[in-house]
Scaffold this motif. Structure first.
Motif, PDB file in Angstrom:
ATOM      1  N   UNK A 123       0.853  -1.191   0.000  1.00 50.09           N
ATOM      2  CA  UNK A 123       0.000   0.000   0.000  1.00 50.09           C
ATOM      3  C   UNK A 123       0.884   1.236   0.000  1.00 50.09           C
ATOM      4  N   UNK A 124       0.558   2.185  -0.863  1.00 48.60           N
ATOM      5  CA  UNK A 124       1.277   3.456  -0.892  1.00 48.60           C
ATOM      6  C   UNK A 124       0.262   4.590  -0.883  1.00 48.60           C
ATOM      7  N   UNK A 125       0.707   5.757  -0.447  1.00 51.52           N
ATOM      8  CA  UNK A 125      -0.150   6.940  -0.403  1.00 51.52           C
ATOM      9  C   UNK A 125       0.603   8.119  -0.993  1.00 51.52           C
ATOM     10  N   UNK A 126      -0.114   8.929  -1.764  1.00 51.97           N
ATOM     11  CA  UNK A 126       0.463  10.131  -2.360  1.00 51.97           C
ATOM     12  C   UNK A 126      -0.644  11.173  -2.488  1.00 51.97           C
ATOM     13  N   UNK A 127      -0.282  12.393  -2.837  1.00 45.12           N
ATOM     14  CA  UNK A 127      -1.278  13.402  -3.169  1.00 45.12           C
ATOM     15  C   UNK A 127      -1.155  13.695  -4.655  1.00 45.12           C
ATOM     16  N   UNK A 128      -2.295  14.015  -5.257  1.00 35.80           N
ATOM     17  CA  UNK A 128      -2.321  14.275  -6.689  1.00 35.80           C
ATOM     18  C   UNK A 128      -3.437  15.272  -6.995  1.00 35.80           C
ATOM     19  N   UNK A 129      -3.433  15.780  -8.200  1.00 36.05           N
ATOM     20  CA  UNK A 129      -4.499  16.673  -8.646  1.00 36.05           C
ATOM     21  C   UNK A 129      -5.353  15.945  -9.671  1.00 36.05           C
ATOM     22  N   UNK A 130      -6.661  16.065  -9.504  1.00 33.85           N
ATOM     23  CA  UNK A 130      -7.620  15.525 -10.457  1.00 33.85           C
ATOM     24  C   UNK A 130      -8.568  16.667 -10.798  1.00 33.85           C
ATOM     25  N   UNK A 131      -8.617  17.038 -12.059  1.00 34.37           N
ATOM     26  CA  UNK A 131      -9.456  18.148 -12.520  1.00 34.37           C
ATOM     27  C   UNK A 131      -9.175  19.411 -11.700  1.00 34.37           C
ATOM     28  N   UNK A 169      -8.218  19.709  -8.625  1.00 31.17           N
ATOM     29  CA  UNK A 169      -8.493  19.593  -7.189  1.00 31.17           C
ATOM     30  C   UNK A 169      -7.524  18.609  -6.555  1.00 31.17           C
ATOM     31  N   UNK A 170      -7.185  18.855  -5.282  1.00 31.03           N
ATOM     32  CA  UNK A 170      -6.244  18.001  -4.561  1.00 31.03           C
ATOM     33  C   UNK A 170      -6.943  16.752  -4.028  1.00 31.03           C
ATOM     34  N   UNK A 171      -6.291  15.607  -4.255  1.00 28.95           N
ATOM     35  CA  UNK A 171      -6.806  14.318  -3.781  1.00 28.95           C
ATOM     36  C   UNK A 171      -5.690  13.524  -3.126  1.00 28.95           C
ATOM     37  N   UNK A 172      -6.084  12.719  -2.141  1.00 22.00           N
ATOM     38  CA  UNK A 172      -5.182  11.705  -1.621  1.00 22.00           C
ATOM     39  C   UNK A 172      -5.372  10.484  -2.506  1.00 22.00           C
ATOM     40  N   UNK A 173      -4.265   9.882  -2.909  1.00 27.55           N
ATOM     41  CA  UNK A 173      -4.302   8.706  -3.778  1.00 27.55           C
ATOM     42  C   UNK A 173      -3.694   7.536  -3.013  1.00 27.55           C
ATOM     43  N   UNK A 174      -4.526   6.580  -2.659  1.00 23.24           N
ATOM     44  CA  UNK A 174      -4.035   5.374  -1.989  1.00 23.24           C
ATOM     45  C   UNK A 174      -4.039   4.256  -3.017  1.00 23.24           C
ATOM     46  N   UNK A 175      -2.906   3.583  -3.118  1.00 22.10           N
ATOM     47  CA  UNK A 175      -2.775   2.519  -4.109  1.00 22.10           C
ATOM     48  C   UNK A 175      -2.455   1.208  -3.398  1.00 22.10           C
ATOM     49  N   UNK A 176      -3.230   0.188  -3.725  1.00 26.31           N
ATOM     50  CA  UNK A 176      -2.970  -1.163  -3.235  1.00 26.31           C
ATOM     51  C   UNK A 176      -2.533  -1.996  -4.423  1.00 26.31           C
ATOM     52  N   UNK A 177      -1.361  -2.603  -4.293  1.00 27.29           N
ATOM     53  CA  UNK A 177      -0.814  -3.446  -5.361  1.00 27.29           C
ATOM     54  C   UNK A 177      -0.723  -4.875  -4.854  1.00 27.29           C
ATOM     55  N   UNK A 178      -1.154  -5.797  -5.674  1.00 27.55           N
ATOM     56  CA  UNK A 178      -1.029  -7.217  -5.326  1.00 27.55           C
ATOM     57  C   UNK A 178      -0.509  -7.957  -6.552  1.00 27.55           C
ATOM     58  N   UNK A 179       0.616  -8.632  -6.367  1.00 30.13           N
ATOM     59  CA  UNK A 179       1.204  -9.420  -7.452  1.00 30.13           C
ATOM     60  C   UNK A 179       1.402 -10.838  -6.932  1.00 30.13           C
ATOM     61  N   UNK A 180       0.931 -11.803  -7.713  1.00 26.69           N
ATOM     62  CA  UNK A 180       1.097 -13.214  -7.347  1.00 26.69           C
ATOM     63  C   UNK A 180       2.137 -13.838  -8.260  1.00 26.69           C
ATOM     64  N   UNK A 181       3.005 -14.638  -7.643  1.00 32.86           N
ATOM     65  CA  UNK A 181       4.120 -15.273  -8.342  1.00 32.86           C
ATOM     66  C   UNK A 181       4.022 -16.781  -8.221  1.00 32.86           C
TER      67      UNK A 181
END
Length: 150
Positions: free
Chosen positions: A107-115, A117-129
């Motif tokens: 899980x990672x968190x960043x801030x970004x702009x969408x249209x 406006x400021x948003x918090x962007x939380x990303x969940x990554x799952x990779x299976x090997x």
């Protein structure tokens, strides 16, 4: 005393194996995020695909699925690494799937702009090997991105 030593040894080996699997995931993530098509393609099985879902409050969710070969093609057209935050040991967990595979979730968190406006962007990554011969290869990759207005 013998049982305590056995338990400590088992836990120590398990932690070591967990760290090695995380390192495998980080190597994959590095090649994926750098947009290095030649390195990234070496990780892929024929079944590999990425499913990315964007979750926007008040608008719903939208999922996109692409194959590994399609992603390799996109990477060849990109000229720079992905700017999304990288995973760390602290925000990554590993789950064994069986004797020959595992999944890593981060899980990672960043801030970004969408249209504008400021948003918090939380990303969940799952990779299976899956272990094929002596190497781990990626078979499944899911990315969920959640936006929250700041």
């Amino acid at each position: 005393m013998k049982y305590i030593f056995s338990l400590v040894a088992f836990v120590s080996l398990n932690v070591f194996a967990n760290d090695e699997l995380k390192s495998t995931y980080f190597a994959f993530e590095s090649d994926y995020m750098s947009n290095d098509a030649s390195k990234y393609s070496q990780w892929l099985t024929d079944e590999y695909e990425i499913v990315q879902t964007m979750h926007v409050p008040g608008m719903g969710s939208d999922s996109r699925k692409i194959t590994g070969q399609q992603m390799v093609g996109f990477m060849k057209k990109m000229n720079k690494p992905n700017s999304t935050p990288r995973s760390t040991f602290e925000n990554t967990s590993v789950q064994l799937t069986d004797d020959t595979g595992f999944c890593a979730t981060s899980n990672t968190t960043a801030t970004t702009k969408v249209a504008g406006k400021d948003y918090e962007e939380k990303e969940t990554r799952k990779v299976c090997f899956l272990k094929i011969k002596s190497d781990f290869k990626a078979v499944e990759h899911k990315i969920d991105v959640y936006y929250k207005k700041l």
